[in-house]
Design an enzyme around this catalytic site. Structure first.
Site, mmCIF file in Angstrom:
data_model
loop_
_atom_site.group_PDB
_atom_site.id
_atom_site.type_symbol
_atom_site.label_atom_id
_atom_site.label_comp_id
_atom_site.label_asym_id
_atom_site.label_seq_id
_atom_site.Cartn_x
_atom_site.Cartn_y
_atom_site.Cartn_z
ATOM 1 C CB VAL A 1 -0.944 0.015 1.223
ATOM 2 C CG1 VAL A 1 -1.711 1.333 1.302
ATOM 3 C CG2 VAL A 1 -1.919 -1.153 1.188
ATOM 4 C CB ILE B 1 13.535 8.874 13.126
ATOM 5 C CG1 ILE B 1 14.383 9.461 11.987
ATOM 6 C CG2 ILE B 1 12.045 8.941 12.784
ATOM 7 C CD1 ILE B 1 14.404 8.602 10.718
ATOM 8 C CE1 TYR C 1 -1.476 -5.877 11.005
ATOM 9 C CE2 TYR C 1 -3.726 -6.695 11.070
ATOM 10 C CZ TYR C 1 -2.758 -5.891 10.485
ATOM 11 O OH TYR C 1 -3.082 -5.123 9.388
HETATM 12 P P1 NAD Z 1 3.137 -4.582 3.699
HETATM 13 O O1 NAD Z 1 3.660 -5.651 4.577
HETATM 14 O O2 NAD Z 1 3.299 -4.735 2.219
HETATM 15 O O3 NAD Z 1 3.744 -3.167 4.105
HETATM 16 C C1 NAD Z 1 4.182 -2.854 5.401
HETATM 17 C C2 NAD Z 1 5.483 -2.081 5.284
HETATM 18 O O4 NAD Z 1 5.919 -1.696 6.585
HETATM 19 C C3 NAD Z 1 6.608 -2.915 4.675
HETATM 20 O O5 NAD Z 1 7.272 -2.180 3.678
HETATM 21 C C4 NAD Z 1 7.522 -3.213 5.856
HETATM 22 O O6 NAD Z 1 8.855 -3.432 5.480
HETATM 23 C C5 NAD Z 1 7.313 -1.970 6.708
HETATM 24 N N1 NAD Z 1 7.595 -2.159 8.137
HETATM 25 C C6 NAD Z 1 7.157 -3.149 8.950
HETATM 26 N N2 NAD Z 1 7.589 -2.964 10.194
HETATM 27 C C7 NAD Z 1 8.331 -1.815 10.177
HETATM 28 C C8 NAD Z 1 9.047 -1.096 11.160
HETATM 29 N N3 NAD Z 1 9.083 -1.511 12.447
HETATM 30 N N4 NAD Z 1 9.689 0.029 10.803
HETATM 31 C C9 NAD Z 1 9.667 0.461 9.512
HETATM 32 N N5 NAD Z 1 9.000 -0.183 8.539
HETATM 33 C C10 NAD Z 1 8.332 -1.311 8.877
HETATM 34 O O7 NAD Z 1 1.577 -4.411 4.053
HETATM 35 P P2 NAD Z 1 0.467 -3.473 3.419
HETATM 36 O O8 NAD Z 1 -0.618 -4.346 2.953
HETATM 37 O O9 NAD Z 1 1.075 -2.510 2.476
HETATM 38 O O10 NAD Z 1 -0.059 -2.722 4.705
HETATM 39 C C11 NAD Z 1 0.292 -1.375 4.998
HETATM 40 C C12 NAD Z 1 -0.434 -0.916 6.252
HETATM 41 O O11 NAD Z 1 -1.849 -0.976 6.033
HETATM 42 C C13 NAD Z 1 -0.150 -1.774 7.474
HETATM 43 O O12 NAD Z 1 -0.055 -0.945 8.605
HETATM 44 C C14 NAD Z 1 -1.370 -2.656 7.590
HETATM 45 O O13 NAD Z 1 -1.618 -3.047 8.912
HETATM 46 C C15 NAD Z 1 -2.462 -1.753 7.056
HETATM 47 N N6 NAD Z 1 -3.558 -2.559 6.502
HETATM 48 C C16 NAD Z 1 -3.437 -3.170 5.289
HETATM 49 C C17 NAD Z 1 -4.472 -3.967 4.827
HETATM 50 C C18 NAD Z 1 -4.396 -4.666 3.484
HETATM 51 O O14 NAD Z 1 -5.325 -5.426 3.166
HETATM 52 N N7 NAD Z 1 -3.393 -4.426 2.667
HETATM 53 C C19 NAD Z 1 -5.640 -4.139 5.595
HETATM 54 C C20 NAD Z 1 -5.703 -3.520 6.843
HETATM 55 C C21 NAD Z 1 -4.675 -2.719 7.278
#
Ligand code: NAD
Ligand code: UDP
Length: 330
Positions: free
Chosen positions: A30, A79, A161
């Protein structure tokens, strides 16, 4: 005189609209779409990521853009940056990844979120939290409205989570009440699209990859459980609308109410890919929610937002992405 005035007006207009925006988790699925979209609106974007589940591949087309900056950093450590807005997306989102190191997941949702709220407090930045439909757990109300408190097992494998994200919402609300922080909370329902990682493990990418490779499609349980799938472009539109409006902090559901069973989803993907994959069944993971569908009337009322891209259209684009990805692997 008139000419000078016009130039001044343009400068004032640009100063008001061009913002420095931090996207944590910006190299994820995302996050990379969000960075792209914010850049296209003329903003400066700082993408911060520790590459736990994200990849440089997702943002490599942005690296040459003079308004784009990439920082490798874990939000669990403080940071110091100067920013106008923060989108906090950093957190693994797929069950296999967030359960791989559950303590780190909770830290990211709590310590990481405190660090980002601290940054917002120091800079006066508006901060938006990417929350989730998982805060409703295995819901007893259907469809889920924002005022439903949820049904979460605090002891199970999904709790790092679910409870982490619930605590993040609590922290956002407390920083708003205690420190008058300018917060926004969006609750995201299952979202899919290009740039999901090949090893992501969530259902849409798993099914598409298996179908394209002609490998078995694995349904957990009997496949009667439901989800409501939203295409990523619709989500990005909703997140930006939420960030840009001034009167409503949320939480607000962002999802597509078009509910489908996992069995139906498998059938659709097999049809769209013209695949000969067979379907196999595995045990349903613990605490896997049985039904999920957002009530999006609040998003419509407050943001005039609703999803525009249908399931088949979104799946078509995603299948194309994975087809290219898989071909380029060989
Ligand atoms: P994703 O795993 O592709 O992206 C998460 C990103 O966060 C990754 O690039 C990862 O490397 C980075 N990350 C994780 N822990 C970190 C940390 N401690 N410090 C810095 N970077 C860190 O997942 P996504 O689907 O792109 O989800 C993005 C956000 O949207 C998340 O917070 C997720 O909970 C939320 N979300 C997504 C969905 C979905 O269906 N895609 C649904 C509900 C919520
Ligand atoms: N699922 C499945 N096969 C897979 C991956 C997931 O049947 O290869 C099921 C999973 O058990 C759940 C649904 O699909 O019921 C959605 O799973 P996903 O991991 O995408 O998201 P979440 O459970 O977090 O909504």
């Amino acid at each position: 005189m008139l000419r000078i005035l016009r130039v001044d007006m343009i400068i004032i207009y640009m100063t008001n609209t061009k913002k420095t925006i931090l996207v944590t988790g910006g190299a994820g699925f995302v996050g990379s779409h969000l960075c792209e979209r914010l850049l296209s609106c003329g903003n400066e974007v700082i993408c911060l990521d520790n590459f736990y589940t994200g990849s440089k591949e997702n943002i490599k087309h942005l690296l040459e853009n003079k308004n784009f900056e990439l920082i490798r950093h874990n939000i669990n450590f403080p940071i110091s940056l100067e920013v106008d807005q923060i989108y906090n997306l950093a957190c693994p989102a797929a069950p296999p990844h967030y359960q791989n190191d559950p303590i780190e997941t909770t830290k990211t949702c709590v310590t990481g979120v405190i660090n980002m709220l601290g940054l917002a407090k120091r800079t006066g930045a508006r901060i938006l939290q990417a929350s989730t439909s998982e805060i409703y757990g295995d819901p007893k109300e259907h469809p889920q409205k924002e005022n439903y408190f949820g049904n979460v097992n605090s002891l199970g494998p999904r709790a790092c989570y679910d409870e982490g994200k619930r605590c993040a919402e609590t922290l956002f609300m407390d920083y708003s009440r205690q420190h008058d922080l300018d917060i926004r909370i969006v609750r995201i329902f299952n979202t899919f699209g290009p740039r999901m990682a090949l090893n992501d493990g969530r259902v849409v990418s798993n099914f598409i990859i298996a179908a394209l490779k002609g490998e078995p499609i694995t349904i957990y349980g009997e496949g009667n459980q439901t989800r409501s799938f939203q295409y990523v472009d619709d989500l990005i539109e909703g997140m930006i609308k939420m960030m840009e409006q001034d009167d409503f902090i949320g939480p607000v559901n962002l999802g597509n109410p078009n509910e489908k069973s996992i069995r139906e989803l498998a059938g659709k993907i097999i049809g769209l890919t013209d695949s000969h994959s067979k379907v196999v069944f595995k045990e349903l993971p613990k605490d896997d929610p049985i039904r999920r569908k957002p009530d999006i009337s609040l998003a419509w009322e407050k943001l005039a937002w609703e999803p525009k891209i249908g399931l088949e259209q979104g799946l078509g684009r995603t299948i194309e992405y994975f087809r290219n990805k898989i071909t380029n692997l060989h």
